[in-house]
Design a protein around this motif. Structure first.
Motif, PDB file in Angstrom:
ATOM      1  N   MET A 176       0.840  -1.195   0.000  1.00 27.30           N
ATOM      2  CA  MET A 176       0.000   0.000   0.000  1.00 27.30           C
ATOM      3  C   MET A 176       0.873   1.242   0.000  1.00 27.30           C
ATOM      4  SD  MET A 176      -2.832  -1.175   2.761  1.00 27.30           S
ATOM      5  CE  MET A 176      -1.579  -2.034   3.696  1.00 27.30           C
ATOM      6  N   ALA A 177       0.494   2.207  -0.779  1.00 27.70           N
ATOM      7  CA  ALA A 177       1.246   3.456  -0.850  1.00 27.70           C
ATOM      8  C   ALA A 177       0.683   4.462   0.150  1.00 27.70           C
ATOM      9  CB  ALA A 177       1.174   4.025  -2.256  1.00 27.70           C
ATOM     10  N   VAL A 178       1.567   5.210   0.746  1.00 24.81           N
ATOM     11  CA  VAL A 178       1.160   6.284   1.648  1.00 24.81           C
ATOM     12  C   VAL A 178       0.512   7.413   0.845  1.00 24.81           C
ATOM     13  CG1 VAL A 178       2.080   8.125   3.119  1.00 24.81           C
ATOM     14  CG2 VAL A 178       2.902   5.778   3.387  1.00 24.81           C
ATOM     15  N   GLN A 179      -0.570   7.947   1.379  1.00 20.95           N
ATOM     16  CA  GLN A 179      -1.206   9.118   0.780  1.00 20.95           C
ATOM     17  C   GLN A 179      -1.358  10.189   1.851  1.00 20.95           C
ATOM     18  OE1 GLN A 179      -4.402   8.379  -2.247  1.00 20.95           O
ATOM     19  NE2 GLN A 179      -4.459   6.354  -1.303  1.00 20.95           N
ATOM     20  N   ILE A 180      -1.025  11.433   1.481  1.00 21.88           N
ATOM     21  CA  ILE A 180      -1.120  12.561   2.395  1.00 21.88           C
ATOM     22  C   ILE A 180      -2.189  13.518   1.884  1.00 21.88           C
ATOM     23  CG2 ILE A 180       0.100  14.424   3.571  1.00 21.88           C
ATOM     24  CD1 ILE A 180       1.214  11.688   4.265  1.00 21.88           C
ATOM     25  N   SER A 181      -3.100  13.880   2.789  1.00 22.77           N
ATOM     26  CA  SER A 181      -4.234  14.731   2.441  1.00 22.77           C
ATOM     27  C   SER A 181      -4.241  15.962   3.344  1.00 22.77           C
ATOM     28  CB  SER A 181      -5.541  13.928   2.594  1.00 22.77           C
ATOM     29  OG  SER A 181      -6.665  14.649   2.166  1.00 22.77           O
ATOM     30  N   PRO A 182      -3.561  17.050   2.951  1.00 24.96           N
ATOM     31  CA  PRO A 182      -3.553  18.260   3.775  1.00 24.96           C
ATOM     32  C   PRO A 182      -4.963  18.822   3.963  1.00 24.96           C
ATOM     33  CG  PRO A 182      -1.816  18.350   2.132  1.00 24.96           C
ATOM     34  CD  PRO A 182      -2.691  17.191   1.776  1.00 24.96           C
ATOM     35  N   SER A 183      -5.257  19.219   5.181  1.00 24.96           N
ATOM     36  CA  SER A 183      -6.600  19.728   5.502  1.00 24.96           C
ATOM     37  C   SER A 183      -6.628  21.243   5.427  1.00 24.96           C
ATOM     38  CB  SER A 183      -7.009  19.280   6.903  1.00 24.96           C
ATOM     39  OG  SER A 183      -8.218  19.915   7.277  1.00 24.96           O
ATOM     40  N   ILE A 184      -7.525  21.770   4.597  1.00 20.48           N
ATOM     41  CA  ILE A 184      -7.623  23.222   4.474  1.00 20.48           C
ATOM     42  C   ILE A 184      -8.301  23.852   5.685  1.00 20.48           C
ATOM     43  CG2 ILE A 184      -7.614  23.130   1.960  1.00 20.48           C
ATOM     44  CD1 ILE A 184     -10.662  23.845   2.126  1.00 20.48           C
ATOM     45  N   LEU A 185      -8.769  23.036   6.630  1.00 16.31           N
ATOM     46  CA  LEU A 185      -9.304  23.591   7.872  1.00 16.31           C
ATOM     47  C   LEU A 185      -8.237  24.429   8.576  1.00 16.31           C
ATOM     48  CD1 LEU A 185     -11.818  23.620   9.744  1.00 16.31           C
ATOM     49  CD2 LEU A 185     -10.817  21.657  10.931  1.00 16.31           C
ATOM     50  N   SER A 186      -6.977  24.106   8.354  1.00 18.25           N
ATOM     51  CA  SER A 186      -5.879  24.833   8.973  1.00 18.25           C
ATOM     52  C   SER A 186      -5.269  25.879   8.035  1.00 18.25           C
ATOM     53  CB  SER A 186      -4.785  23.855   9.412  1.00 18.25           C
ATOM     54  OG  SER A 186      -5.284  22.951  10.372  1.00 18.25           O
ATOM     55  N   ALA A 187      -5.836  26.024   6.856  1.00 18.03           N
ATOM     56  CA  ALA A 187      -5.327  26.987   5.887  1.00 18.03           C
ATOM     57  C   ALA A 187      -6.018  28.346   6.057  1.00 18.03           C
ATOM     58  CB  ALA A 187      -5.534  26.457   4.468  1.00 18.03           C
ATOM     59  N   ASP A 188      -5.578  29.312   5.279  1.00 16.84           N
ATOM     60  CA  ASP A 188      -6.181  30.648   5.280  1.00 16.84           C
ATOM     61  C   ASP A 188      -7.397  30.632   4.370  1.00 16.84           C
ATOM     62  OD1 ASP A 188      -6.880  33.308   4.997  1.00 16.84           O
ATOM     63  OD2 ASP A 188      -4.828  34.018   4.644  1.00 16.84           O
ATOM     64  N   PHE A 189      -8.588  30.707   4.959  1.00 14.12           N
ATOM     65  CA  PHE A 189      -9.820  30.610   4.179  1.00 14.12           C
ATOM     66  C   PHE A 189      -9.984  31.765   3.192  1.00 14.12           C
ATOM     67  CE2 PHE A 189     -13.035  27.555   6.338  1.00 14.12           C
ATOM     68  CZ  PHE A 189     -12.050  26.582   6.427  1.00 14.12           C
ATOM     69  N   ALA A 190      -9.289  32.859   3.391  1.00 13.86           N
ATOM     70  CA  ALA A 190      -9.381  33.990   2.462  1.00 13.86           C
ATOM     71  C   ALA A 190      -8.530  33.771   1.215  1.00 13.86           C
ATOM     72  CB  ALA A 190      -8.951  35.282   3.159  1.00 13.86           C
ATOM     73  N   ARG A 191      -7.688  32.737   1.242  1.00  8.18           N
ATOM     74  CA  ARG A 191      -6.752  32.494   0.146  1.00  8.18           C
ATOM     75  C   ARG A 191      -6.711  31.012  -0.201  1.00  8.18           C
ATOM     76  NH1 ARG A 191      -2.054  32.726   1.919  1.00  8.18           N
ATOM     77  NH2 ARG A 191      -0.971  33.231  -0.034  1.00  8.18           N
ATOM     78  N   LEU A 192      -7.853  30.380  -0.334  1.00 10.56           N
ATOM     79  CA  LEU A 192      -7.875  28.931  -0.487  1.00 10.56           C
ATOM     80  C   LEU A 192      -7.172  28.455  -1.754  1.00 10.56           C
ATOM     81  CD1 LEU A 192     -11.384  27.799   0.803  1.00 10.56           C
ATOM     82  CD2 LEU A 192      -9.152  27.620   1.938  1.00 10.56           C
ATOM     83  N   ALA A 193      -7.321  29.163  -2.859  1.00  6.09           N
ATOM     84  CA  ALA A 193      -6.649  28.747  -4.091  1.00  6.09           C
ATOM     85  C   ALA A 193      -5.135  28.803  -3.913  1.00  6.09           C
ATOM     86  CB  ALA A 193      -7.085  29.623  -5.256  1.00  6.09           C
ATOM     87  N   ASP A 194      -4.639  29.867  -3.295  1.00  6.09           N
ATOM     88  CA  ASP A 194      -3.198  29.992  -3.052  1.00  6.09           C
ATOM     89  C   ASP A 194      -2.713  28.926  -2.079  1.00  6.09           C
ATOM     90  OD1 ASP A 194      -3.089  32.200  -4.706  1.00  6.09           O
ATOM     91  OD2 ASP A 194      -3.326  33.635  -3.056  1.00  6.09           O
ATOM     92  N   GLU A 195      -3.517  28.638  -1.047  1.00  3.38           N
ATOM     93  CA  GLU A 195      -3.142  27.635  -0.068  1.00  3.38           C
ATOM     94  C   GLU A 195      -3.085  26.244  -0.700  1.00  3.38           C
ATOM     95  OE1 GLU A 195      -3.086  28.923   4.072  1.00  3.38           O
ATOM     96  OE2 GLU A 195      -1.760  29.146   2.349  1.00  3.38           O
ATOM     97  N   ALA A 196      -4.002  25.963  -1.599  1.00  5.97           N
ATOM     98  CA  ALA A 196      -3.958  24.691  -2.319  1.00  5.97           C
ATOM     99  C   ALA A 196      -2.695  24.611  -3.177  1.00  5.97           C
ATOM    100  CB  ALA A 196      -5.201  24.529  -3.184  1.00  5.97           C
ATOM    101  N   ALA A 197      -2.333  25.719  -3.807  1.00  6.99           N
ATOM    102  CA  ALA A 197      -1.152  25.738  -4.674  1.00  6.99           C
ATOM    103  C   ALA A 197       0.132  25.461  -3.895  1.00  6.99           C
ATOM    104  CB  ALA A 197      -1.049  27.085  -5.385  1.00  6.99           C
ATOM    105  N   ARG A 198       0.135  25.757  -2.606  1.00  9.02           N
ATOM    106  CA  ARG A 198       1.339  25.552  -1.791  1.00  9.02           C
ATOM    107  C   ARG A 198       1.679  24.070  -1.601  1.00  9.02           C
ATOM    108  NH1 ARG A 198       0.855  28.911   3.627  1.00  9.02           N
ATOM    109  NH2 ARG A 198       3.133  28.770   3.636  1.00  9.02           N
ATOM    110  N   VAL A 199       0.702  23.188  -1.812  1.00  9.55           N
ATOM    111  CA  VAL A 199       0.972  21.747  -1.683  1.00  9.55           C
ATOM    112  C   VAL A 199       0.771  21.003  -3.003  1.00  9.55           C
ATOM    113  CG1 VAL A 199       0.459  21.692   0.786  1.00  9.55           C
ATOM    114  CG2 VAL A 199      -1.398  21.319  -0.851  1.00  9.55           C
ATOM    115  N   GLU A 200       0.567  21.761  -4.076  1.00  9.55           N
ATOM    116  CA  GLU A 200       0.382  21.140  -5.387  1.00  9.55           C
ATOM    117  C   GLU A 200       1.660  20.411  -5.795  1.00  9.55           C
ATOM    118  OE1 GLU A 200      -0.534  22.724  -9.888  1.00  9.55           O
ATOM    119  OE2 GLU A 200      -1.512  23.767  -8.227  1.00  9.55           O
TER     120      GLU A 200
END
Length: 223
Positions: free
Chosen positions: A1-25
């Protein structure tokens, strides 16, 4: 089985969700989105319109975790919108088989979540309907909580049930997952790891994802 990591945006900046997603792209396998309604859990976050906007803004598959009342009504809509995985709670779903099948029919992976005190054994017969089991390792509703070690034996029992039935079910843990706890979760049997503060409170979220993956992958069963 491969490890999968799923960062939670609950801890991200809700005013910048697209940018926050890009930080882990490019390093994250999923983007974990906690949908809370201030009824099933004592917090209010976001709903389908924000998820739809996020889906347009990121190529990372979205993992929707519905901590809401009446998920039977709302879950298929998140799958229809394009979420790659939609998880409903055992404690909230009144027609779980129908709902899990509706999620799959709409093109998403079906997820089933259990709170820390909810037994996995009561849901063994539902395993054929489930693509991912989510075991909460905190009481749901807020980010930044301390990991509950008492859930570790349940992770082990759940992995044993999955292997007993021979299904390709992912085993996700959510709550207090960090560099200090992820190895214990991996050793117990988890292979998908939701991490909020451990990623988004770091100076370099992408490196934090890499570090968490390396720690979990060090377990001989994973990698």
């Amino acid at each position: 089985m491969a490890v999968q990591i799923s960062p939670s945006i609950l801890s991200a900046d809700f005013a910048r969700l697209a940018d926050e997603a890009a930080r882990v792209e490019g390093v994250a396998d999923w983007l974990h989105v906690d949908v809370m309604d201030n009824h099933f859990v004592p917090n209010l976050t976001l709903g389908l319109p924000v998820v739809e906007a996020l889906l347009r803004a990121t190529p990372i598959p979205v993992d929707c975790h519905l901590m809401i009342e009446d998920p039977d009504r709302w879950a298929p809509g998140y799958a229809e919108a394009g979420a790659g995985s939609v998880t409903v709670h055992a404690e909230a779903a009144k027609a779980p088989v129908r709902t899990l099948r509706a999620i799959r029919a709409a093109g998403a992976r079906s997820g089933f979540a259990l709170n820390p005190a909810t037994s996995i054994e009561a849901y063994e017969d539902l395993l054929p309907e489930i693509d991912m089991l989510l075991l909460m390792t905190v009481e749901p509703g807020f980010g930044g909580q301390r990991f509950l070690d008492v859930v570790l034996p349940k992770i082990t029992r759940t992995r044993a049930l999955i292997e007993k039935h021979g299904g390709e079910i992912w085993l996700q843990v959510d709550g207090g997952v960090s560099a200090e706890t992820i190895e214990r979760c991996a050793a117990a049997g988890a292979d998908v790891f939701v991490a909020g503060n451990a990623v988004y409170a770091a100076d370099d979220p992408a490196q934090a994802v890499r570090d968490l993956r390396a720690l979990a992958s060090a377990h001989p069963r994973l990698g």
